[in-house]
Design a protein around this motif. Sequence first.
Motif, PDB file in Angstrom:
ATOM      1  N   ALA A  24       5.849   6.743   4.908  1.00  0.00           N
ATOM      2  CA  ALA A  24       6.007   7.803   5.911  1.00  0.00           C
ATOM      3  C   ALA A  24       6.931   7.356   7.040  1.00  0.00           C
ATOM      4  O   ALA A  24       7.749   8.139   7.519  1.00  0.00           O
ATOM      5  N   VAL A  27      10.493   7.569   5.773  1.00  0.00           N
ATOM      6  CA  VAL A  27      10.953   8.960   5.744  1.00  0.00           C
ATOM      7  C   VAL A  27      11.308   9.420   7.158  1.00  0.00           C
ATOM      8  O   VAL A  27      12.300  10.112   7.365  1.00  0.00           O
ATOM      9  N   ARG A  64       5.966  18.801   7.388  1.00  0.00           N
ATOM     10  CA  ARG A  64       6.165  18.920   5.943  1.00  0.00           C
ATOM     11  C   ARG A  64       7.640  19.113   5.619  1.00  0.00           C
ATOM     12  O   ARG A  64       8.184  18.478   4.724  1.00  0.00           O
ATOM     13  N   ALA A  67       9.733  15.908   5.866  1.00  0.00           N
ATOM     14  CA  ALA A  67       9.627  15.057   4.680  1.00  0.00           C
ATOM     15  C   ALA A  67      10.474  15.613   3.537  1.00  0.00           C
ATOM     16  O   ALA A  67      11.162  14.856   2.844  1.00  0.00           O
ATOM     17  N   GLU A  71      13.872  14.001   1.541  1.00  0.00           N
ATOM     18  CA  GLU A  71      14.099  13.952   0.097  1.00  0.00           C
ATOM     19  C   GLU A  71      15.436  14.600  -0.262  1.00  0.00           C
ATOM     20  O   GLU A  71      16.173  14.094  -1.110  1.00  0.00           O
TER      21      GLU A  71
END
Length: 134
Positions: A24, A27, A64, A67, A71
């Motif tokens: 985390a 990220v 959310r 994250a 990606e």
Amino acid sequence: MPGGRPFKREFTLSLEDGAALVAAAAVAEMADGAYAAEVLHRHLAQRAGLVPADWQQVLGELIRHRAELAELRADVRAVGRLVNQIAAHTNMARATPAVVVLQRMDARIAAVVDRVAQQLAELDEVAAKARERL
């Protein structure tokens, strides 16, 4: 951070929690300790009522999306590397890549662009919810 963080504590985590913290933090592009301190700060602020209840959902959605955007950044980098590899091969071989290779790259790029567009549309919805609460 103004005033720093002079209150120091040591804690231990399970392997799973430690791995989750490291992932985390990566990220979020933060150091592990800074990320842990930020998570704790947000948790305590929420418990103290500093974050209004109706904002908790918006904040959760933003976290959310952050994250998911991380990606997507990785996917965009991967596509960029593939394009560079194809360009290098094309320059070395002095020949155009096979049509199937170009079609696959086109499909991969289109998929990433579609995901980016979808994420931006969802973020627009979250921003609209946030504006309603202001």
